[in-house]
Design a protein around this motif. Structure first.
Motif, PDB file in Angstrom:
ATOM      1  N   LEU A  34      -8.701   6.748   8.413  1.00 54.78           N
ATOM      2  CA  LEU A  34      -9.464   5.519   8.420  1.00 54.78           C
ATOM      3  C   LEU A  34      -8.376   4.375   8.051  1.00 54.78           C
ATOM      4  O   LEU A  34      -7.645   4.236   7.328  1.00 54.78           O
ATOM      5  CB  LEU A  34     -10.492   5.405   7.101  1.00 54.78           C
ATOM      6  N   PRO A  35      -8.539   3.183   9.091  1.00 51.33           N
ATOM      7  CA  PRO A  35      -7.719   2.099   8.964  1.00 51.33           C
ATOM      8  C   PRO A  35      -7.795   1.457   7.678  1.00 51.33           C
ATOM      9  O   PRO A  35      -8.805   1.527   6.973  1.00 51.33           O
ATOM     10  CB  PRO A  35      -8.012   1.118  10.146  1.00 51.33           C
ATOM     11  N   ASP A  36      -6.642   0.730   7.159  1.00 53.04           N
ATOM     12  CA  ASP A  36      -6.642   0.205   5.818  1.00 53.04           C
ATOM     13  C   ASP A  36      -7.808  -1.025   5.850  1.00 53.04           C
ATOM     14  O   ASP A  36      -8.166  -1.141   4.661  1.00 53.04           O
ATOM     15  CB  ASP A  36      -5.208  -0.441   5.730  1.00 53.04           C
ATOM     16  N   ALA A  37      -7.931  -1.606   6.885  1.00 55.41           N
ATOM     17  CA  ALA A  37      -8.932  -2.693   6.992  1.00 55.41           C
ATOM     18  C   ALA A  37     -10.464  -2.292   6.700  1.00 55.41           C
ATOM     19  O   ALA A  37     -11.062  -2.781   6.008  1.00 55.41           O
ATOM     20  CB  ALA A  37      -8.944  -3.586   8.186  1.00 55.41           C
ATOM     21  N   ALA A  38     -10.668  -1.065   7.180  1.00 52.62           N
ATOM     22  CA  ALA A  38     -11.739  -0.684   7.178  1.00 52.62           C
ATOM     23  C   ALA A  38     -12.060  -0.052   5.573  1.00 52.62           C
ATOM     24  O   ALA A  38     -12.988  -0.024   5.066  1.00 52.62           O
ATOM     25  CB  ALA A  38     -12.137   0.555   8.054  1.00 52.62           C
ATOM     26  N   ARG A  39     -10.897   0.745   5.100  1.00 49.30           N
ATOM     27  CA  ARG A  39     -10.743   1.188   3.807  1.00 49.30           C
ATOM     28  C   ARG A  39     -11.284  -0.179   2.814  1.00 49.30           C
ATOM     29  O   ARG A  39     -11.988   0.065   1.871  1.00 49.30           O
ATOM     30  CB  ARG A  39      -9.735   1.858   3.415  1.00 49.30           C
ATOM     31  N   GLN A  40     -10.744  -1.302   3.122  1.00 56.06           N
ATOM     32  CA  GLN A  40     -10.720  -2.347   2.026  1.00 56.06           C
ATOM     33  C   GLN A  40     -12.375  -2.947   2.221  1.00 56.06           C
ATOM     34  O   GLN A  40     -12.846  -3.534   1.406  1.00 56.06           O
ATOM     35  CB  GLN A  40      -9.856  -3.645   2.779  1.00 56.06           C
ATOM     36  N   THR A  41     -12.854  -2.994   3.596  1.00 62.60           N
ATOM     37  CA  THR A  41     -14.083  -3.190   3.599  1.00 62.60           C
ATOM     38  C   THR A  41     -15.162  -2.335   2.963  1.00 62.60           C
ATOM     39  O   THR A  41     -15.930  -2.911   2.180  1.00 62.60           O
ATOM     40  CB  THR A  41     -14.434  -3.149   5.237  1.00 62.60           C
ATOM     41  N   PHE A  42     -14.900  -0.929   3.017  1.00 57.90           N
ATOM     42  CA  PHE A  42     -15.910  -0.235   2.137  1.00 57.90           C
ATOM     43  C   PHE A  42     -15.714  -0.518   0.747  1.00 57.90           C
ATOM     44  O   PHE A  42     -16.494  -0.303  -0.076  1.00 57.90           O
ATOM     45  CB  PHE A  42     -15.380   1.291   2.712  1.00 57.90           C
ATOM     46  N   GLY A  43     -14.391  -0.837   0.141  1.00 61.95           N
ATOM     47  CA  GLY A  43     -14.117  -1.062  -1.195  1.00 61.95           C
ATOM     48  C   GLY A  43     -14.860  -2.459  -1.503  1.00 61.95           C
ATOM     49  O   GLY A  43     -15.442  -2.233  -2.597  1.00 61.95           O
ATOM     50  N   VAL A  44     -14.948  -3.259  -0.717  1.00 60.37           N
ATOM     51  CA  VAL A  44     -15.691  -4.526  -0.790  1.00 60.37           C
ATOM     52  C   VAL A  44     -17.109  -4.433  -1.095  1.00 60.37           C
ATOM     53  O   VAL A  44     -17.719  -4.707  -2.015  1.00 60.37           O
ATOM     54  CB  VAL A  44     -15.303  -5.607   0.132  1.00 60.37           C
ATOM     55  N   VAL A  45     -17.668  -3.375  -0.128  1.00 57.34           N
ATOM     56  CA  VAL A  45     -19.074  -3.136  -0.159  1.00 57.34           C
ATOM     57  C   VAL A  45     -19.275  -2.193  -1.224  1.00 57.34           C
ATOM     58  O   VAL A  45     -20.495  -2.376  -2.055  1.00 57.34           O
ATOM     59  CB  VAL A  45     -19.357  -2.137   0.942  1.00 57.34           C
ATOM     60  N   ARG A  46     -18.483  -1.314  -1.702  1.00 65.34           N
ATOM     61  CA  ARG A  46     -18.915  -0.740  -3.083  1.00 65.34           C
ATOM     62  C   ARG A  46     -18.733  -1.576  -4.314  1.00 65.34           C
ATOM     63  O   ARG A  46     -19.745  -1.327  -4.956  1.00 65.34           O
ATOM     64  CB  ARG A  46     -17.516   0.437  -3.287  1.00 65.34           C
ATOM     65  N   ASP A  47     -17.848  -2.449  -4.201  1.00 68.83           N
ATOM     66  CA  ASP A  47     -17.948  -3.303  -5.479  1.00 68.83           C
ATOM     67  C   ASP A  47     -18.818  -4.401  -5.480  1.00 68.83           C
ATOM     68  O   ASP A  47     -19.402  -4.408  -6.582  1.00 68.83           O
ATOM     69  CB  ASP A  47     -16.376  -3.988  -5.372  1.00 68.83           C
ATOM     70  N   ALA A  48     -19.458  -4.643  -4.490  1.00 66.06           N
ATOM     71  CA  ALA A  48     -20.358  -5.687  -4.347  1.00 66.06           C
ATOM     72  C   ALA A  48     -21.708  -5.155  -4.587  1.00 66.06           C
ATOM     73  O   ALA A  48     -22.579  -5.626  -5.459  1.00 66.06           O
ATOM     74  CB  ALA A  48     -20.672  -6.296  -3.037  1.00 66.06           C
ATOM     75  N   ALA A  49     -21.834  -3.642  -4.312  1.00 69.93           N
ATOM     76  CA  ALA A  49     -23.133  -3.001  -4.764  1.00 69.93           C
ATOM     77  C   ALA A  49     -23.061  -2.677  -6.005  1.00 69.93           C
ATOM     78  O   ALA A  49     -24.171  -2.895  -6.675  1.00 69.93           O
ATOM     79  CB  ALA A  49     -23.116  -1.686  -3.796  1.00 69.93           C
ATOM     80  N   ARG A  50     -22.032  -2.401  -6.831  1.00 75.51           N
ATOM     81  CA  ARG A  50     -22.031  -1.957  -8.074  1.00 75.51           C
ATOM     82  C   ARG A  50     -22.047  -3.210  -8.868  1.00 75.51           C
ATOM     83  O   ARG A  50     -23.114  -3.381 -10.152  1.00 75.51           O
ATOM     84  CB  ARG A  50     -20.792  -1.616  -8.541  1.00 75.51           C
ATOM     85  N   ASP A  51     -21.742  -4.281  -8.434  1.00 78.10           N
ATOM     86  CA  ASP A  51     -21.642  -5.868  -9.093  1.00 78.10           C
ATOM     87  C   ASP A  51     -23.233  -6.171  -9.087  1.00 78.10           C
ATOM     88  O   ASP A  51     -23.966  -6.707 -10.113  1.00 78.10           O
ATOM     89  CB  ASP A  51     -20.994  -6.668  -8.743  1.00 78.10           C
ATOM     90  N   ALA A  52     -23.828  -5.824  -8.056  1.00 76.16           N
ATOM     91  CA  ALA A  52     -25.169  -6.421  -7.724  1.00 76.16           C
ATOM     92  C   ALA A  52     -26.339  -5.460  -8.556  1.00 76.16           C
ATOM     93  O   ALA A  52     -27.319  -5.877  -9.266  1.00 76.16           O
ATOM     94  CB  ALA A  52     -25.746  -6.184  -6.195  1.00 76.16           C
TER      95      ALA A  52
END
Length: 418
Positions: A249-267
């Motif tokens: 998985l490209p690093d950019a996609a990995r970072q995007t999934f990390g952002v999605v994960r963190d945003a979902a947890r924060d929400a």
């Protein structure tokens, strides 16, 4: 406004203020006409009052004319009769003004009639005066009523007693004045208390309805939180697992999934924090998933065990609906069956779920009670809750009796899809 206060209205200062109010205050009327509210009672009583005024005025004029015969002062009988009795016409609206005019007429009648009759006023005039005093007691504040009594006794009866009227008879008249005012004050106080109770009951009903709406909205928010929390958790877990499931998985996609994960947890954290305020101290978060139409058969089976004869009709092709629509449809059926069990025991109930093109239509119809409902059940706020749920989804709810004599609840819940 008519106020009958039970404060210390008998102190000397209060009596002085009452006398001042009786003589000098603006003669504003009470907050309502001193006649029964129903029109079918108000009109005949008004006509009776008109007839009494005419009769009392005629008698008040005729009695002095009969006493004076052809004396020049007989012309004063017309003036005194009109002044003493005619104010009775507007006493139900302006009792204080009517009393003032009539009292002046009685005072003027003392020197005119003194010595020519047992007492210086015709009996018909006194009867009308008693009615006006009664209306003063009903329509005026207690302090003003006391002042009216003091002025009437000191300014009308005492001057009459100083002439040829016997003192003992003056005491009787003073007692009648006090009785008329006290009786009017009692009636007015009860009327004011009943009016206050009606207003308080109306406010209480409004408060209960408002509390029911807020409680139901909080309940809906809690339920939707559990639905949304489930989906947010799925998003967070999928975003967390994606880098492990997808090799290279490209690093950019990995970072995007990390952002999605963190945003979902924060929400999810913020949602739990906010909705947690809506939960009572002894109410924990729901552990079981929120129900939906997939559990409808279990719900109907429970209703059958409570004595209802329930049939289910599904019209159209079933389709997947959003969690909010699914939960709201279930709750509407649940509340309707609960109401049918409470208010129409033993009835036949038809539950229809119609999958229309743009909305889910839920209709629950019963054919009326087979046995006498239990009065001890009391009334709830089920319709309030159903209305809040449907309004939240932008739908329409109707609840009313139908031709068969039973009750029908119909809700239209938009799918919410473009």
């Amino acid at each position: 406004m008519n106020v009958h206060s039970h404060s210390a209205a008998h102190t000397p200062m209060a009596v002085v203020k009452g006398v001042r109010n009786a003589v000098l205050s603006p003669p504003g009327g009470p907050h309502r006409l001193l006649l029964p509210r129903p029109l079918w009672l108000r009109i005949p009583i008004g006509l009776i009052l008109l007839a009494m005024t005419i009769g009392f005025t005629g008698g008040t004029i005729a009695i002095p004319l009969n006493v004076y015969k052809s004396e020049p002062t007989a012309s004063a009988a017309w003036f005194l009769g009109l002044a003493q009795v005619l104010p009775l016409l507007f006493a139900p609206r302006w009792p204080l003004m009517a009393w003032r005019i009539s009292a002046l007429g009685f005072l003027a009648g003392v020197p005119v009639m003194d010595g020519r009759y047992f007492w210086p006023w015709p009996v018909t005039a006194w009867l009308a005066f008693m009615l006006m005093l009664f209306m003063v007691g009903v329509g005026c504040e207690r302090q003003t009523t006391i002042g009216v009594g003091v002025v009437t006794i000191a300014g009308v009866i005492v001057p009459g007693a100083l002439g040829s009227m016997p003192g003992w008879f003056g005491l009787i008249l003073a007692g009648l004045v006090i009785m008329a005012l006290a009786f009017g004050d009692a009636i007015g106080g009860r009327s004011a208390a009943e009016q206050s109770l009606r207003e308080q009951e109306a406010l209480r009903r409004q408060d209960l309805a408002r509390a029911a709406v807020l409680e139901e909205r909080a309940r809906i928010a809690r339920e939707l939180h559990d639905v949304v929390a489930h989906h947010m958790s799925v998003i967070a877990m999928q975003a967390e697992a994606a880098p492990y499931k997808i090799p290279d998985l490209p690093d950019a996609a990995r970072q995007t999934f990390g952002v999605v994960r963190d945003a979902a947890r924060d929400a999810l954290t913020e949602t739990r924090r906010v909705v947690g305020l809506l939960r009572s101290d002894d109410e924990g978060a729901e552990r079981a998933p929120q129900p939906g139409l997939n559990l409808l058969e279990e719900l109907l089976a429970g209703a059958r065990r409570s004595g209802l004869s329930v049939e289910l009709a599904i019209v159209g092709v079933p389709r997947e609906v959003s969690a909010g629509v699914d939960l709201s449809a279930y709750r509407i059926v649940q509340e309707s069956l609960s109401n049918a069990s409470r208010y129409a025991p033993g009835s036949r109930v038809l539950v229809e779920i119609r999958y229309a093109r743009d909305a889910l239509q839920v209709t629950i119809t019963d054919d009326g009670a087979r046995t006498t409902p239990d009065d001890s059940q009391g009334g709830g706020h089920g319709l309030v809750g159903m209305h809040e749920r449907v309004t939240m989804l932008g739908g329409v709810l109707t609840a009313a009796t139908h031709e068969g004599g039973g009750w029908q609840v119909a809700a239209e819940l938009p799918y919410g899809e473009d």
